[in-house]
Design an enzyme around this catalytic site. Structure first.
Site, PDB file in Angstrom:
ATOM      1  N   TYR A 144     -13.095  -3.311  -5.047  1.00  0.00           N
ATOM      2  CA  TYR A 144     -11.990  -3.929  -5.774  1.00  0.00           C
ATOM      3  C   TYR A 144     -11.144  -4.712  -4.782  1.00  0.00           C
ATOM      4  O   TYR A 144     -10.772  -4.195  -3.725  1.00  0.00           O
ATOM      5  CB  TYR A 144     -11.127  -2.861  -6.460  1.00  0.00           C
ATOM      6  CG  TYR A 144      -9.956  -3.444  -7.220  1.00  0.00           C
ATOM      7  CD1 TYR A 144     -10.157  -4.216  -8.367  1.00  0.00           C
ATOM      8  CD2 TYR A 144      -8.639  -3.234  -6.792  1.00  0.00           C
ATOM      9  CE1 TYR A 144      -9.080  -4.745  -9.067  1.00  0.00           C
ATOM     10  CE2 TYR A 144      -7.564  -3.768  -7.492  1.00  0.00           C
ATOM     11  CZ  TYR A 144      -7.786  -4.519  -8.620  1.00  0.00           C
ATOM     12  OH  TYR A 144      -6.714  -5.053  -9.314  1.00  0.00           O
ATOM     13  N   ASP A 239     -11.130  -6.420   3.557  1.00  0.00           N
ATOM     14  CA  ASP A 239     -10.018  -6.089   2.670  1.00  0.00           C
ATOM     15  C   ASP A 239      -9.523  -4.705   3.075  1.00  0.00           C
ATOM     16  O   ASP A 239     -10.083  -3.685   2.686  1.00  0.00           O
ATOM     17  CB  ASP A 239     -10.480  -6.115   1.210  1.00  0.00           C
ATOM     18  CG  ASP A 239      -9.338  -5.799   0.258  1.00  0.00           C
ATOM     19  OD1 ASP A 239      -8.258  -5.385   0.733  1.00  0.00           O
ATOM     20  OD2 ASP A 239      -9.533  -5.962  -0.957  1.00  0.00           O
ATOM     21  N   LYS A 267      -0.177  -2.611   0.377  1.00  0.00           N
ATOM     22  CA  LYS A 267       0.174  -1.199   0.261  1.00  0.00           C
ATOM     23  C   LYS A 267       1.064  -0.717   1.432  1.00  0.00           C
ATOM     24  O   LYS A 267       2.239  -1.018   1.435  1.00  0.00           O
ATOM     25  CB  LYS A 267      -1.089  -0.360   0.070  1.00  0.00           C
ATOM     26  CG  LYS A 267      -1.789  -0.813  -1.225  1.00  0.00           C
ATOM     27  CD  LYS A 267      -2.864   0.094  -1.761  1.00  0.00           C
ATOM     28  CE  LYS A 267      -3.250  -0.372  -3.174  1.00  0.00           C
ATOM     29  NZ  LYS A 267      -4.621  -0.761  -3.365  1.00  0.00           N
TER      30      LYS A 267
HETATM   31  C1  PLP Z   1      -4.909  -2.100  -4.151  1.00  0.00           C
HETATM   32  C2  PLP Z   1      -5.945  -2.990  -3.613  1.00  0.00           C
HETATM   33  C3  PLP Z   1      -5.898  -4.387  -3.800  1.00  0.00           C
HETATM   34  C4  PLP Z   1      -4.871  -5.048  -4.680  1.00  0.00           C
HETATM   35  O1  PLP Z   1      -3.576  -4.895  -4.213  1.00  0.00           O
HETATM   36  P1  PLP Z   1      -2.356  -5.094  -5.254  1.00  0.00           P
HETATM   37  O2  PLP Z   1      -1.145  -4.938  -4.410  1.00  0.00           O
HETATM   38  O3  PLP Z   1      -2.525  -4.048  -6.297  1.00  0.00           O
HETATM   39  O4  PLP Z   1      -2.492  -6.459  -5.814  1.00  0.00           O
HETATM   40  C5  PLP Z   1      -6.848  -5.160  -3.164  1.00  0.00           C
HETATM   41  N1  PLP Z   1      -7.795  -4.605  -2.398  1.00  0.00           N
HETATM   42  C6  PLP Z   1      -7.879  -3.279  -2.203  1.00  0.00           C
HETATM   43  C7  PLP Z   1      -8.940  -2.727  -1.308  1.00  0.00           C
HETATM   44  C8  PLP Z   1      -6.976  -2.421  -2.814  1.00  0.00           C
HETATM   45  O5  PLP Z   1      -7.094  -1.100  -2.634  1.00  0.00           O
END
Ligand code: PLP
Length: 434
Positions: A144, A239, A267
């Site tokens: 994701y 990511d 985060k």
């Molecule tokens: C949470 C998450 C996102 C998205 O971040 P948001 O602040 O919710 O837009 C993207 N990549 C990873 C790996 C995530 O865990």
């Protein structure tokens, strides 16, 4: 089951907010019952609307690594707020943040602050496409990377939980600019690069997968992707929105020693306020506007409150021995899960990297989305309800990682252990009601 106050709030919320929630996984669709509406949070605990206190393993889905309402973070936000909440102009704090990011992730010679992880991945991938002059992006099934159209192609997490591997509203022409591969399958990646290597702008990957549950990279997987990207002139994008500052201060990059071209953060870097960041080596980042032709902007980017919360959180994480403590805390949670499951006789596999872990209700190992997908969802739902009934607030999906924090002290762990026995017994009870 949730408290009656939350049930009432949910009924009201559902009239004005789709599903009563502002992000789908919060709806508890995968575990049944009703979401708990939160009144407040402190340290390792969240308090529901009816006053019930839970040991929290959601941690706002990752950011709260120093615990909720940490007094120093709260003070940093208050101090910043008193000086004005947004200027839409540069500040010294943003320079300090960019410097601190570069110290933790040395290849991020330059970085851009945005307001979410979603914006970070969108910025990084537009940049990769602009830099390489190519269109195709590769991602892993079950990975994701936020809500961009071309990334909601068989995405995991919320979308997978709801049984909707593709989102409505994503044009087929947009989806076709993304190729999907199984996580940890280097042979599949080699085949794709052999066939379409010249079209590939970027391979975006969670270096430790967290959004299909915690799935560590197999030996050679990240190294193999690095070599493939190098051989074909594509950019490797890590990511690290979830793993950054979590699996090590320098994230998975520090932990595994494979260096990507671009990194996305979110985060923890915002300390519980909305922040994301993307960055990489100067040669690539100089393509971003205003220096280069790749547009990207944000009214609230580098917001002073968010930067203050993020910088204070990072400062707390730089204290001596913090990651050893996180490892010990999360290690205890992991062993408790395995021990109590064995005691009760429930088949499950605990996978953990640093302070992120998942209990998969199936035989392991879980190495990719297809492995995760075949877990016993009903057993997980009963287990989750059992935990909630005994004061533990675990992520309400079998495909999410749980996030212990530095605030999870012996008392919190003790309460967790006490809840695990009845929860695993509920999971073991099969179809009977929990
Ligand atoms: C949470 C998450 C996102 C998205 O971040 P948001 O602040 O919710 O837009 C993207 N990549 C990873 C790996 C995530 O865990």
């Amino acid at each position: 089951m949730a408290d009656p106050v939350s049930e009432q709030l949910l009924r009201r919320a559902e009239r004005r907010i789709p599903g009563g929630v502002n992000s789908p996984v919060r709806a508890f669709a995968a575990v049944g019952g009703h979401p708990v509406f939160i009144e407040e949070a402190r340290g390792a605990y969240v308090t529901g609307a009816d006053g019930t206190v839970y040991v929290d393993y959601v941690g706002s889905w990752g950011p709260m690594i120093v615990g909720h309402a940490h007094p120093e973070v709260v003070e940093a936000i208050q101090t910043a707020a008193a000086k004005g909440t947004s200027y839409g102009a540069p500040t010294e704090a943003e320079i300090l943040m960019a410097e601190e990011i570069q110290q933790a992730y040395p290849h991020m010679e330059m970085s851009r602050l945005v307001s979410s992880g979603t914006e970070a991945t969108m910025g990084a991938l537009r940049l990769a496409r602009g830099f390489t002059g190519r269109d195709l992006v590769v991602k892993c099934d079950g990975g994701y990377h936020g809500g961009a159209d071309y990334l909601l192609v068989k995405a995991g997490s919320g979308a997978a939980t709801l049984g909707e591997p593709n989102s409505a509203g994503v044009p087929a022409s947009v989806a076709s600019t993304t190729a999907i591969l199984p996580y940890n399958d280097l042979a599949a990646a080699e085949a794709l690069f052999a066939a379409r290597g010249r079209e590939i702008a970027a391979f975006i990957v969670e270096p430790v997968a967290g959004n299909m549950g915690c799935v560590p990279p197999k030996e050679g997987w990240l190294e193999g992707l690095r070599a493939l990207c190098d051989a074909h002139g594509a950019l490797l994008v890590f990511d690290e929105v979830m793993t950054g500052f979590r699996v090590a201060y320098g994230g998975a990059t520090e932990r595994y020693g494979v260096v990507p071209d671009l990194t996305c953060l979110g985060k923890i870097v915002g300390g519980g306020l909305p922040v994301g960041a993307y960055g990489g080596r100067e040669e690539v980042m100089r393509k971003v506007a205003p220096l280069g032709p790749v547009y990207q902007a944000g009214t609230l980017s580098g917001n002073p409150l968010a930067v203050a919360a993020g910088r204070k959180t990072l400062e707390l994480l730089r204290a001596e021995g913090v990651y050893e403590r996180l490892e010990a805390i999360a290690g205890s949670v992991g062993s408790m899960l395995a021990e109590v499951a064995a005691e009760v006789g429930v088949v499950c596999t605990v996978q953990r990297v640093g302070a992120m872990l998942t209990c998969f209700f199936k035989e392991g190992p879980v190495e990719c989305w297809d492995d995760a997908d075949s877990c016993d969802r009903a057993a997980f739902a009963r287990w989750h309800q059992g935990l909630l009934a005994h004061g533990v607030y675990w992520p309400p999906s079998p495909f999410e990682a749980a996030f212990p924090s530095l605030a999870h002290d012996d008392e919190a762990l003790h309460k967790t252990r006490a809840a695990l026995k009845p929860a695993f017994e509920a999971a073991a009870r099969g179809g009977a009601s929990a």
